[in-house]
Design a protein around this motif. Structure first.
Motif, PDB file in Angstrom:
ATOM      1  N   THR A   8       0.827  -1.203   0.000  1.00  0.00           N
ATOM      2  CA  THR A   8       0.000   0.000   0.000  1.00  0.00           C
ATOM      3  C   THR A   8       0.859   1.249   0.000  1.00  0.00           C
ATOM      4  O   THR A   8       0.589   2.225  -0.726  1.00  0.00           O
ATOM      5  CB  THR A   8      -0.917   0.002   1.235  1.00  0.00           C
ATOM      6  N   SER A  11       2.239   2.000  -3.418  1.00  0.00           N
ATOM      7  CA  SER A  11       1.246   2.632  -4.290  1.00  0.00           C
ATOM      8  C   SER A  11       1.070   4.108  -3.958  1.00  0.00           C
ATOM      9  O   SER A  11       1.089   4.964  -4.848  1.00  0.00           O
ATOM     10  CB  SER A  11      -0.093   1.898  -4.155  1.00  0.00           C
ATOM     11  N   VAL A  12       0.939   4.432  -2.666  1.00  0.00           N
ATOM     12  CA  VAL A  12       0.654   5.807  -2.259  1.00  0.00           C
ATOM     13  C   VAL A  12       1.857   6.710  -2.489  1.00  0.00           C
ATOM     14  O   VAL A  12       1.751   7.776  -3.113  1.00  0.00           O
ATOM     15  CB  VAL A  12       0.215   5.848  -0.784  1.00  0.00           C
ATOM     16  N   ARG A  15       2.648   7.263  -6.136  1.00  0.00           N
ATOM     17  CA  ARG A  15       1.789   8.279  -6.745  1.00  0.00           C
ATOM     18  C   ARG A  15       2.243   9.680  -6.331  1.00  0.00           C
ATOM     19  O   ARG A  15       2.267  10.602  -7.156  1.00  0.00           O
ATOM     20  CB  ARG A  15       0.340   8.048  -6.338  1.00  0.00           C
ATOM     21  N   GLU A  34      -2.926  13.278   0.995  1.00  0.00           N
ATOM     22  CA  GLU A  34      -2.819  11.821   0.908  1.00  0.00           C
ATOM     23  C   GLU A  34      -2.670  11.170   2.282  1.00  0.00           C
ATOM     24  O   GLU A  34      -3.289  10.134   2.560  1.00  0.00           O
ATOM     25  CB  GLU A  34      -1.620  11.436   0.037  1.00  0.00           C
ATOM     26  N   ARG A  39      -6.137   9.291   4.377  1.00  0.00           N
ATOM     27  CA  ARG A  39      -5.828   8.001   5.003  1.00  0.00           C
ATOM     28  C   ARG A  39      -5.597   8.072   6.503  1.00  0.00           C
ATOM     29  O   ARG A  39      -5.495   7.030   7.154  1.00  0.00           O
ATOM     30  CB  ARG A  39      -4.588   7.376   4.324  1.00  0.00           C
TER      31      ARG A  39
END
Length: 416
Positions: A8, A11-12, A15, A34, A39
């Motif tokens: 995870t 991915s974060v 990005r 983000e 989150r």
């Protein structure tokens, strides 16, 4: 909150790394959205304390904030993952652009393209100067610090590290200490081990390179290692010092090439300090071609960003304590004021070299300043800069779009 998995986080933070355009303010806002809003990986208080801490450090604060965020979630592996993902996409793009620039930068069409880029860079630096002035110059003492810093570097050629050290010392000594609170620090043995480990990771390759290859690559490693220690105030502040050294002392690049590199770095994701990669590549490329240039870029990246991991991994456990230290806050405030003067010098330096075809140096005793030749005024460059200023400062256009437009107009004016 449940600890996020590495998948995870990949991915974060991947990005974030790909979308981190627009300088530190935009990058920090992206991370806040983000990591805090979407989150809840960090609380608002944790995020702001970490940001304040990163602003105390040399180096790119947004990259170091990403590293801290990863560390907070998954320790050192998480910090490495987040920090590297913030840097590597932009570094890959800058390397590609540097290779293309080395091959085609002297072609007349490319030079015309970069005239518009240089004109835009002047406006970018002016915008940074305005924003920082509003934030930093909130008292007469800060105005005096900024003025003295400007005179020191513009008229007397004082080294940037000396100016920063004097400003920090003044702030530290004159700070109001009544608000200091007592927060227990973490065990110092752990800190000492962390510092020793990351100092070896950072400096051992530099020492080996300098011993085995004491020529250009060794000089690049040593110079950018020094630069990593004094990059307070962001990339714009250190550009004056870097330009002074790589143009005037080492003769690795010319001032126009430095401005071209800054323009290219502005179009890429990641921290603006990636302009150092462009400098390292071009300096080595001139001496030994593309292969040497790539090695120069890699060496520069290593010594620019390895220290950032040292600062974060050694200092992160102290963030709650450091947030209560008024002397450090005052030192940072004075450093920020000094940086205003340094960036003003950078603005005048770049403006003189963009708007005039010839610039001479005037020496009178201890004073050493640049003076443009009035007859070499470039009206095309001034026109492009005015248009870029309207689009960026008034109309608030996106920076990469303005850079592309100004480069295109620069090329068009060359064929008219």
């Amino acid at each position: 909150m449940e600890t996020p998995s590495f998948r995870t986080m990949l991915s974060v933070f991947g990005r974030i790394g790909l979308l981190s355009f627009g300088g530190p303010a935009a990058q920090i806002a992206l991370m806040h959205r983000e990591l805090v809003d979407d989150r809840q990986w960090l609380s608002e208080a944790q995020f702001l304390r970490a940001l304040s801490f990163c602003m105390l450090l040399p180096g790119p604060e947004a990259m170091q904030l990403a590293t801290y965020s990863g560390w907070r979630m998954r320790g050192v592996p998480g910090g490495l993952l987040a920090g590297l993902l913030f840097v590597l996409p932009g570094a890959a793009v800058v390397l590609g652009l540097a290779v293309a620039y080395g091959a085609y930068g002297n072609v007349p069409l490319a030079q015309s393209l970069f005239l518009g880029v240089k004109a835009t860079v002047v406006i970018i630096v002016i915008e940074a100067l305005i924003k920082l002035s509003k934030r930093a110059l909130h008292s007469p003492a800060r105005w005096v610090i900024a003025a003295l810093s400007f005179l020191g570097i513009f008229a007397f050629g004082l080294p940037f590290p000396l100016i920063i050290a004097l400003a920090a010392l003044y702030g530290f000594v004159t700070a109001d200490r009544t608000a200091q609170a007592d927060v227990a620090p973490p065990p110092q043995t752990n800190t000492a081990r962390t510092v020793a480990l990351w100092a070896v990771i950072w400096l051992l390759p530099v020492a080996l390179l300098y011993a085995v290859q004491p020529g250009l690559l060794g000089d690049i490693a040593l110079f950018f290692s020094k630069l990593a220690i004094v990059t307070f105030g962001g990339a714009y502040a250190v550009l004056a010092y870097m330009t002074q050294a790589v143009v005037g002392e080492f003769n690795w690049l010319t001032t126009p090439e430095m401005m071209d590199g800054l323009g290219l770095a502005e179009t890429t994701p990641g921290p603006l300090i990636l302009v150092t990669e462009f400098v390292g590549y071009l300096a080595a490329y001139k001496a030994g071609g593309v292969g040497a240039g790539i090695l120069g870029a890699i060496v520069t990246l290593w010594v620019t960003f390895a220290p950032c991991f040292l600062w974060i991994f050694a200092g992160a456990p102290y963030i709650d304590r450091l947030a209560t230290q008024p002397r450090l806050s005052a030192a940072l405030s004075c450093v920020t004021a000094a940086v205003v003067g340094v960036i003003l010098n950078l603005t005048l330096w770049f403006s003189a070299h963009v708007f005039f075809g010839q610039v001479q140096t005037l020496r009178s005793g201890p004073i050493d300043t640049i003076v443009p030749i009035v007859g070499s005024l470039n009206l095309t460059a001034i026109t492009l800069a005015v248009l870029a200023g309207v689009l960026l400062l008034w109309r608030r256009w996106n920076l990469p779009l303005v850079l592309v437009l100004m480069a295109t107009l620069g090329a068009i004016t060359a064929v008219l």
